[in-house]
Every structure is written in C-alpha cells, then in structure tokens.
Design a protein around this motif. Structure first.
Motif, mmCIF file in Angstrom:
data_model
loop_
_atom_site.group_PDB
_atom_site.id
_atom_site.type_symbol
_atom_site.label_atom_id
_atom_site.label_comp_id
_atom_site.label_asym_id
_atom_site.label_seq_id
_atom_site.Cartn_x
_atom_site.Cartn_y
_atom_site.Cartn_z
ATOM 1 N N VAL A 91 37.704 22.432 86.248
ATOM 2 C CA VAL A 91 38.526 23.398 87.162
ATOM 3 C C VAL A 91 39.135 23.881 86.600
ATOM 4 C CG1 VAL A 91 41.006 22.197 88.475
ATOM 5 C CG2 VAL A 91 38.659 20.768 88.024
ATOM 6 N N MET A 92 39.380 25.189 87.613
ATOM 7 C CA MET A 92 40.763 26.378 87.302
ATOM 8 C C MET A 92 41.175 26.586 88.042
ATOM 9 S SD MET A 92 39.386 30.379 86.347
ATOM 10 C CE MET A 92 38.309 29.709 85.075
ATOM 11 N N LEU A 93 42.724 26.388 87.965
ATOM 12 C CA LEU A 93 44.058 27.037 88.661
ATOM 13 C C LEU A 93 44.624 27.728 88.470
ATOM 14 C CD1 LEU A 93 45.700 25.330 90.375
ATOM 15 C CD2 LEU A 93 46.958 23.975 88.263
ATOM 16 N N TYR A 112 41.779 19.090 78.672
ATOM 17 C CA TYR A 112 43.174 19.855 79.033
ATOM 18 C C TYR A 112 41.977 21.467 78.178
ATOM 19 C CZ TYR A 112 47.220 17.905 80.763
ATOM 20 O OH TYR A 112 47.783 17.282 82.089
ATOM 21 N N GLU A 113 41.956 22.424 78.747
ATOM 22 C CA GLU A 113 41.025 23.465 77.847
ATOM 23 C C GLU A 113 42.365 24.944 77.732
ATOM 24 O OE1 GLU A 113 37.254 24.682 79.484
ATOM 25 O OE2 GLU A 113 36.609 23.257 78.787
ATOM 26 N N GLU A 114 41.994 25.990 77.839
ATOM 27 C CA GLU A 114 43.210 26.884 77.524
ATOM 28 C C GLU A 114 43.780 26.963 78.928
ATOM 29 O OE1 GLU A 114 38.525 28.664 76.031
ATOM 30 O OE2 GLU A 114 39.270 27.623 77.478
ATOM 31 N N GLY A 115 44.781 27.914 78.458
ATOM 32 C CA GLY A 115 45.737 28.137 79.642
ATOM 33 C C GLY A 115 47.143 28.310 79.334
ATOM 34 N N SER A 116 48.209 29.247 79.981
ATOM 35 C CA SER A 116 49.540 30.152 79.889
ATOM 36 C C SER A 116 50.113 29.691 80.867
ATOM 37 C CB SER A 116 48.935 31.078 79.611
ATOM 38 O OG SER A 116 48.109 31.663 80.699
ATOM 39 N N SER A 117 51.222 29.803 80.783
ATOM 40 C CA SER A 117 52.403 30.238 81.811
ATOM 41 C C SER A 117 53.320 30.917 81.699
ATOM 42 C CB SER A 117 52.938 28.097 82.258
ATOM 43 O OG SER A 117 53.562 27.966 81.159
ATOM 44 N N GLN A 147 45.070 27.526 84.493
ATOM 45 C CA GLN A 147 44.660 26.625 83.133
ATOM 46 C C GLN A 147 43.884 26.049 83.849
ATOM 47 O OE1 GLN A 147 46.596 24.553 81.035
ATOM 48 N NE2 GLN A 147 45.034 23.798 80.375
ATOM 49 N N LYS A 148 43.317 25.757 83.157
ATOM 50 C CA LYS A 148 41.713 25.024 82.450
ATOM 51 C C LYS A 148 41.636 23.842 82.290
ATOM 52 C CE LYS A 148 38.067 27.736 81.713
ATOM 53 N NZ LYS A 148 37.637 28.417 80.389
ATOM 54 N N GLY A 199 46.744 36.636 84.336
ATOM 55 C CA GLY A 199 45.584 35.691 83.326
ATOM 56 C C GLY A 199 44.275 35.489 82.671
ATOM 57 N N GLN A 200 43.718 35.320 81.867
ATOM 58 C CA GLN A 200 43.438 35.465 80.891
ATOM 59 C C GLN A 200 41.599 35.060 82.022
ATOM 60 O OE1 GLN A 200 42.666 34.454 76.771
ATOM 61 N NE2 GLN A 200 39.942 34.859 77.025
ATOM 62 N N PHE A 201 42.194 33.587 82.759
ATOM 63 C CA PHE A 201 41.339 32.955 83.780
ATOM 64 C C PHE A 201 41.891 32.732 84.580
ATOM 65 C CE2 PHE A 201 42.305 30.925 79.430
ATOM 66 C CZ PHE A 201 41.307 31.558 78.201
ATOM 67 N N GLN A 202 40.675 33.269 85.733
ATOM 68 C CA GLN A 202 40.759 34.128 86.789
ATOM 69 C C GLN A 202 39.933 33.498 87.463
ATOM 70 O OE1 GLN A 202 41.204 38.553 87.189
ATOM 71 N NE2 GLN A 202 42.255 38.666 84.825
#
Length: 372
Positions: free
Chosen positions: A323-325, A357-362, A243-244, A48-51
C-alpha cells in the motif's frame, strides 16, 4: 542505436489544482498517442519520494521519472535531468510533465530556461491547466469553497496562468450545467482556449490533444504576478503525507474488508474534523497487479457518504499487499499522522492481519522561494 539529437520532441506541461484529474487525463492521452505510434514519457512531481502517480503510470507500462522534494520550479535542475534521462533511455516523441497540484508561476520561471537548454532538443512546449469542473462551477457562481483565502488565491492563480484551460470531469455535470459553466468561462477568460473534458473516456481527450498540436509556443507572461507570501502561506496550510506499508495475511479473503475498513476510518476521521482534503491517493499492488483509488475535495462536497469507491477495492489472492498512501490535507502533519495510525491500528485488531511499516514522511512544507 537511435540518435536522440535527430528526434523532435514535444513537452506538454500540465498543471492544475489537487484532485483535478491530471493523472487520469495524461494516462488517456498517452494511450491515444501510443496507439498512434508515438513514444511517450512522463515526468511526475511531488514533494514526497513515494508517489502514487509514478507507480500508477509505471503499472501502465509508460516510461516515467519523478521529481521529488519540491515543484518543477524549485527543483528545476532535477526536472531538466529527468527529461534528459527519458530522452536517453526511451527516445520519446512526447513527454507529459505533471506538476504538483499546489504549484503556480511556471510559465515565467521555467519555460525560458528550458527553451535555452539546447541539450534537451525540445521542439515545442505547451502549457495546460486542469480544474475539476465541479469546483470551477462553485467558484464562478460565487458559492463558498472549503478553502482558506490563501488556498483560494492559489486555485485562482493557477486558472489564470494557463493558456489552455481544461474543465475536467465534465461528465459529472448535466448537459445544461456544462453549457452554463462553459459559457461563463468563455466570458470570464476570453483569451483562453477552453475544453470540456471527460478524461475517463480515452477518446474524450482527443480535442485537447488536437489543440496541443496546434497551440502556439508558450511565451512569457510579464503581466502575470504572484504574491509569494500569500502563495507560501497556502502551501504551508496543507500537510504533505506519503507512506508505504505492507499488509500481510494468510487469509487472502481478509484483504478487501480490511482495506475498506482502513479507508472508511480515514475518511470518517477527516469528515469529523471538517478538514479540507486536497487529495487522498492509494496505490494497492500485489501479484495480481496494481489499483489506484483517489478522493478529492469535490468528491467530499458532492457525495460525502458515497460508497462507490468500495467497488474499486481489489480482491487479492496472494498473502501480501503493498500500500502506498499520498495525501494533502489542510491540517498539521502530526495530526494527520495520528489519524492514519489510528486507522491502521484498527486493522490489527483482526488476528489475521499484520501491518509492516516501510518508508514515509509527513510535514507542512516550507516552500522554496528560489527560481531557476
């Protein structure tokens, strides 16, 4: 200006299964080295991009770069670039490279190309593998682990690959249990140097650091073979989620109970589904600073109903919380997304709480079979 070509730099590659405590160990080791006058850099790795780990290291004022989209092996050129960027920007004496927790077969695929890259000017490279001592204890005593056969294969191959094996979180076992596990590990892996380690204690990483100083250069392991279809199958079983989002409230006192509610609902849903959890990581940041909260497989096995984590949830005095998850869970990605959305929607019942919600991926990853 300092000339990076004159610097002898060490690269310490760290691997280990999801939730084994690699990030905590690297933070403690970096602080020890910085106090000793060394310059330290870190390269993190995740699909993922958001670590969360990157944000956590940066919040501790440690120069950090991240490799995204695949493991160090699959994204080897990017890995080289990030090492080079750190060298050019901060001139580190040491770089710790933390591999994604579902990776294996690193020695035979990336060490030789790194050694041949004269531009990186690497003086020494080492390789350490971390394992949560509670999972290791179950494994060596043939107690069932909550993994599929393919994930157990990955867990085992990681342990087999490392020349240095760190039985981490040793403080969570009694002295007698520690001695028992260490004795079994020494008999099972007589060729390895094995450390019992509590990485929450900064001085507790010193024996490992001393070992790194004296470790011989890593060599190829022609006898170490990986069943890639089995490995790929284990990777695909685990959904990858990052997810952010931002929680806003004009009432700062509402943040802590909202966060506790969010995490409680998330964990309860996963427990209800009896889903294997590799890790769940949250990084919470506001004007007051940043806080990391993590959950791992062994945490669920040992204390499924524990509320100790609630003490780590920060009080917030501002009106906005980032929040970053990050999560790795053994289920379909779209099913995990539903669980997360359900938990977030439950917060918005409170009129004081608004979520953006901001950027995220799954996704369930298709692992690259490419090698450098």
């Amino acid at each position: 200006m300092e000339n990076r070509e004159s610097i002898n730099m060490d690269l310490h590659l760290i691997n280990g299964f999801l939730g084994s405590g690699k990030t905590t160990a690297i933070i403690a080791a970096a602080k020890e080295m910085i106090q000793a006058g060394k310059k330290v850099g870190i390269v993190t790795n995740d699909k993922g991009q958001f670590q969360v780990d990157t944000a956590f290291f940066q919040s501790n004022n440690i120069a950090t770069r991240q490799v995204t989209g695949g493991c160090f092996r699959c994204s080897f050129s990017e890995f080289e670039d990030k090492i080079s960027q750190l060298q050019e920007s901060t001139f580190p004496d040491v770089i710790f490279a933390e591999s994604v927790g579902s990776c294996v077969d690193l020695v035979n695929t990336i060490f030789s190309p790194l050694q041949q890259n004269d531009k990186l000017n690497l003086d020494k490279m080492t390789f350490s593998v971390f394992v949560d001592i509670r999972l290791f204890q179950r494994w060596v005593h043939n107690i069932t682990l909550p993994f599929s056969e393919r994930i157990i294969y990955l867990f085992r191959k990681q342990i087999e690959e490392g020349e240095f094996l760190i039985l981490n979180k040793s403080d969570l076992l009694s002295r007698d249990e520690q001695k028992d596990v260490l004795s079994i590990a020494a008999r099972k892996f007589p060729e390895k140097e094995i450390f019992l380690q509590n990485s929450l204690d900064q001085s507790g990483v010193q024996p490992w650091l001393n070992g790194l100083i004296h470790q011989q250069p890593v060599k190829a392991q022609p006898g170490f073979l990986v069943d890639y279809p089995m490995y790929k199958g284990g990777e695909k079983e685990m959904a990858w989620f990052d997810q952010k989002f931002v929680i806003n409230s004009l009432t700062p006192e509402a943040f802590k109970p909202a966060l506790i509610k969010l995490i409680t609902l998330l964990l309860a849903s996963l427990q209800k589904e009896e889903v294997f959890i590799g890790h769940i990581k949250l990084f919470l940041s506001s004007a007051e600073g940043g806080t990391k909260i993590s959950f791992t497989t062994a945490d669920f096995l040992e204390q499924p109903g524990s509320l100790k984590w609630q003490h780590s949830v920060p009080e917030v005095s501002s009106t906005s919380l980032n929040v970053m998850l990050n999560a790795r869970v053994a289920m379909k990605a779209e099913d995990f997304v539903k669980i997360v959305k359900h938990a977030i929607h439950a917060l918005e019942v409170d009129p004081q709480i608004h979520v953006h919600y901001e950027e995220g991926s799954s996704y369930n990853p298709e692992m690259s079979m490419n090698r450098p």
